[in-house]
Design a protein around this motif. Structure first.
Motif, PDB file in Angstrom:
ATOM      1  N   GLU A  19       8.499  22.498 -47.416  1.00  0.00           N
ATOM      2  CA  GLU A  19       8.343  21.183 -48.488  1.00  0.00           C
ATOM      3  C   GLU A  19       9.760  20.524 -48.356  1.00  0.00           C
ATOM      4  O   GLU A  19       9.752  19.372 -48.065  1.00  0.00           O
ATOM      5  CB  GLU A  19       8.084  21.392 -49.731  1.00  0.00           C
ATOM      6  N   ARG A  21      -2.942  26.301 -46.170  1.00  0.00           N
ATOM      7  CA  ARG A  21      -4.315  25.893 -46.020  1.00  0.00           C
ATOM      8  C   ARG A  21      -4.804  25.432 -47.284  1.00  0.00           C
ATOM      9  O   ARG A  21      -5.822  25.206 -47.428  1.00  0.00           O
ATOM     10  CB  ARG A  21      -5.051  27.276 -45.450  1.00  0.00           C
ATOM     11  N   ASP A  22      -4.027  25.260 -48.147  1.00  0.00           N
ATOM     12  CA  ASP A  22      -4.582  24.628 -49.541  1.00  0.00           C
ATOM     13  C   ASP A  22      -4.234  23.159 -49.349  1.00  0.00           C
ATOM     14  O   ASP A  22      -3.155  22.892 -49.197  1.00  0.00           O
ATOM     15  CB  ASP A  22      -3.630  25.404 -50.773  1.00  0.00           C
ATOM     16  N   LYS A  23      -5.318  22.293 -49.813  1.00  0.00           N
ATOM     17  CA  LYS A  23      -5.041  20.764 -49.876  1.00  0.00           C
ATOM     18  C   LYS A  23      -3.926  20.351 -50.680  1.00  0.00           C
ATOM     19  O   LYS A  23      -3.437  19.324 -50.634  1.00  0.00           O
ATOM     20  CB  LYS A  23      -6.458  20.279 -49.761  1.00  0.00           C
ATOM     21  N   VAL A  24      -3.675  21.257 -51.824  1.00  0.00           N
ATOM     22  CA  VAL A  24      -2.907  20.636 -53.076  1.00  0.00           C
ATOM     23  C   VAL A  24      -1.535  20.468 -52.358  1.00  0.00           C
ATOM     24  O   VAL A  24      -0.904  19.380 -52.529  1.00  0.00           O
ATOM     25  CB  VAL A  24      -2.848  21.508 -54.155  1.00  0.00           C
ATOM     26  N   TYR A  81      -0.527  19.546 -49.506  1.00  0.00           N
ATOM     27  CA  TYR A  81      -0.502  18.543 -48.738  1.00  0.00           C
ATOM     28  C   TYR A  81      -0.445  17.267 -49.359  1.00  0.00           C
ATOM     29  O   TYR A  81       0.398  16.262 -49.275  1.00  0.00           O
ATOM     30  CB  TYR A  81      -1.892  18.283 -47.598  1.00  0.00           C
ATOM     31  N   SER A  82      -1.234  17.190 -50.491  1.00  0.00           N
ATOM     32  CA  SER A  82      -1.171  15.918 -51.107  1.00  0.00           C
ATOM     33  C   SER A  82       0.131  15.823 -51.960  1.00  0.00           C
ATOM     34  O   SER A  82       0.524  14.708 -52.125  1.00  0.00           O
ATOM     35  CB  SER A  82      -2.428  15.914 -52.254  1.00  0.00           C
ATOM     36  N   PHE A  96       2.563  14.551 -49.373  1.00  0.00           N
ATOM     37  CA  PHE A  96       2.115  13.126 -49.057  1.00  0.00           C
ATOM     38  C   PHE A  96       2.675  12.315 -50.187  1.00  0.00           C
ATOM     39  O   PHE A  96       3.352  11.320 -49.965  1.00  0.00           O
ATOM     40  CB  PHE A  96       0.403  12.992 -49.053  1.00  0.00           C
ATOM     41  N   THR A 106       7.116  28.498 -48.291  1.00  0.00           N
ATOM     42  CA  THR A 106       6.475  27.422 -48.339  1.00  0.00           C
ATOM     43  C   THR A 106       7.322  26.114 -48.948  1.00  0.00           C
ATOM     44  O   THR A 106       7.317  25.263 -48.285  1.00  0.00           O
ATOM     45  CB  THR A 106       5.261  27.500 -49.379  1.00  0.00           C
ATOM     46  N   TYR A 138      -9.370  32.094 -47.442  1.00  0.00           N
ATOM     47  CA  TYR A 138      -8.712  30.953 -46.467  1.00  0.00           C
ATOM     48  C   TYR A 138      -8.411  31.779 -44.951  1.00  0.00           C
ATOM     49  O   TYR A 138      -7.941  31.098 -44.175  1.00  0.00           O
ATOM     50  CB  TYR A 138      -7.476  30.603 -47.196  1.00  0.00           C
ATOM     51  N   GLU A 178      -1.802  31.082 -47.439  1.00  0.00           N
ATOM     52  CA  GLU A 178      -2.621  30.744 -48.333  1.00  0.00           C
ATOM     53  C   GLU A 178      -2.050  29.267 -48.938  1.00  0.00           C
ATOM     54  O   GLU A 178      -2.808  28.310 -48.982  1.00  0.00           O
ATOM     55  CB  GLU A 178      -2.555  31.690 -49.342  1.00  0.00           C
TER      56      GLU A 178
END
Lengths: 318, 254
Positions: B110, B16-19, B21-22, B25, B106, A95, B13
């Protein structure tokens, strides 16, 4: 004599999972590396080269034996500030971009000066990645990863470089560039220890070679001392021989290689004269005649064979 | 400085991980959905939104702590990226603390994102910022930090699946220990009482940090409760981190 690396009876035993069977990865290694030398670690896969490096870096704990770096026991973390390490098939964070990764490494050495910031760009230039500095590492080819690996190993301008298979994954041009880089670093007074199983790399850049097989250091010293300087055999190339003569030679059990109308023959020392007279008598035309000394390949193959025979004699063979 | 570099890298890390964001969301979506539920209930109109919102912050925080936390050390070992860290002048304890702080950072993002979403909805209903929820959110954050420490501890010697199961078990048991202690008080067996009491002290008492009910229903808290609950949480985290460091210190990096 001053040593940068010294090990005494360094051994590492692993336990197999579930069965707990002992695996001797490294046995009683005695190694002394002096400042400014390039030391090549040679050995087949699984010989213990990477294990040795990991022990030197404190990634593994020795089962037995001791390690000194710059005459100090390997306990002080500060000693690692003077070391650059390139792991085998280096892995990075997918990444991150190349430049971000090098800045991250810089911070791990607590290097915060303006010069160290500039060094990141200089290193990317040095390893041939200046156009890729803002690309994500996950898009890099194997060769590019190897180059980035070298750049991160040089970020702290180390005195000692430990390179695990630095040429693997590179094309011939890339290999030459890395070889030149190693020689350049040597000229700058760096001490380099690297592993490989590509023999020509060792012959061109190393001051000393160590051959490691099944966890044992079989031979260690300057290449010219390890290799037998005496002529062992001759290789001759001849053409214009009749089919009968060739059959005759084959029946005598000689090692022949036919290429077009030329025939290559390898013959032991002392037998070369008789053979040459015989071939010329039979109407052969000599193309070349060359003496052959022991090569690193011969030494390496013999070492591996001898240890295999030893194991068979002890009943370890199949 | 070195620890901070490791923490920022871990944070990077995660973001930049899509998990991540989902998850955020879905969490915001669920808080939004609570508005619909609120219309169906009688009584104080925003209670359901508050209940739902706080529970979402906790549950999604736990999911992130587990999903990201169980891979913290394991992934570095599996992908061999750890060679390039521990071959540099980094103590192993610095690595553990750096990884931990990265994930805590992180989680902070959140919790803040979700809290802002919740506050906005409540502002729309009540016309004022729901500052009264802050102590509950703070305690949720402390609980999340405990869960993260557990995920890191298990990740330092176990596989992600096992670590995930262990961490989830600790989260569930952590909410049940006070009940167990109450139940066992009525039991005849002395041994059973001792065992349960031992378990009560070993497992984290997450119910102690759960003040969602009191906050939503405007019930008073004892004086100094927040201070002692936070202190309890931080001490617990310290012990778990120390344990992780001891385990990791002697581990061979194969």
């Amino acid at each position: 004599m001053e040593h940068i690396i010294k090990t005494e009876n360094l051994s590492k035993v692993f336990r197999a999972p579930f069965t707990f069977k002992k695996i001797n990865a490294l046995t009683d290694l005695r190694l002394e590396i002096t400042p400014g030398e390039v030391f090549g670690f040679l050995g087949p896969n699984g010989a213990g080269k990477t294990t040795t490096f990991k022990l030197l870096l404190g990634l593994l704990k020795p089962s037995r034996g001791k390690i000194w770096l710059w005459r100090e026991e390997l306990k002080k973390i500060e000693l690692k500030s003077k070391i650059g390490f390139l792991p085998e098939n280096p892995y990075f964070y997918n990444y991150l971009k190349a430049k971000e990764y090098l800045h991250f490494c810089r911070h791990l050495f607590a290097l915060n000066s303006q010069e160290s910031k500039k060094r990141v760009d200089a290193l990317l230039d040095l390893v041939g990645l200046p156009e890729h500095k803002n690309r994500l590492i996950k898009t890099f080819s194997k060769g590019m990863l190897q180059r980035l690996g070298l750049a991160q190993a040089l970020i702290n301008d180390p005195e000692l470089l430990i390179l695990d298979e630095p040429m693997s994954g590179l094309d011939p041009l890339g290999r030459k560039e890395i070889r030149d880089l190693i020689l350049d670093l040597k000229n700058k007074g760096k001490t380099i220890i690297f592993s490989t199983h590509i023999l020509s790399d060792v012959e061109t850049v190393c001051d000393r070679v160590g051959i490691l097989i099944k966890g044992n250091l079989r031979d260690c010293g300057p290449l010219e001392h390890l290799l037998n300087p005496k002529i062992k055999s001759f290789e001759l190339c001849i053409k214009g021989l009749s089919i009968e003569t060739v059959h005759n030679l084959e029946e005598q059990g000689l090692n022949l290689i036919k290429r077009g109308n030329e025939i290559f023959i390898r013959v032991e020392e002392k037998e070369e004269k008789n053979l040459l007279y015989y071939l010329l008598e039979k109407g052969g035309e000599l193309v070349s005649f060359a003496p052959r000394k022991e090569t690193l390949e011969d030494l390496y193959v013999n070492e591996i064979k001898s240890i295999d025979n030893h194991h068979e004699n002890l009943g370890f063979g199949n | 400085m070195k620890i901070w570099a490791l923490a920022i890298n871990t944070f990077r890390e995660a973001i930049r991980d899509k998990v991540l964001y989902s998850l955020i969301f879905f969490a915001v979506l669920i808080i939004g959905l609570s508005v619909i539920l609120d219309n169906l209930t009688i009584g104080e109109p925003t209670k359901i939104i508050k209940d739902f919102g706080l529970a979402s912050i906790e549950i999604f925080g736990v999911l992130i702590a587990i999903f990201v936390g169980i891979g913290l050390v394991y992934k570095e070992m599996e992908r061999k990226t750890i060679y390039n860290i521990l071959s540099k002048p980094i103590h192993r304890y610095q690595f553990i603390i750096g990884k931990y702080l990265g994930l805590v950072l992180t989680l902070l993002v959140e919790v803040l994102t979700m809290s802002i979403a919740l506050f906005l909805i409540l502002y729309f209903y009540e016309g004022k910022i729901a500052f009264t929820l802050l102590p509950a959110i703070g305690m949720i954050f402390v609980a999340l930090m405990i869960i993260t420490a557990f995920a890191l501890l298990f990740s330092s010697f176990s596989t992600p699946i096992l670590s995930g199961l262990f961490t989830l078990s600790f989260f569930i048991i952590g909410h049940l220990t006070p009940d167990l202690l109450e139940l066992v008080k009525k039991a005849d067996s002395q041994t059973l009482r001792y065992v349960t009491e031992a378990l009560y002290y070993i497992f984290p008492n997450l119910e102690y940090l759960n003040i969602k009910g009191q906050v939503v229903h405007h019930l008073p808290l004892e004086k100094g409760y927040l201070f002692f609950a936070s202190l309890y949480g931080l001490l617990y985290i310290l012990i778990i981190l120390l344990l992780s460091m001891v385990i990791f210190q002697n581990r061979d990096i194969k």
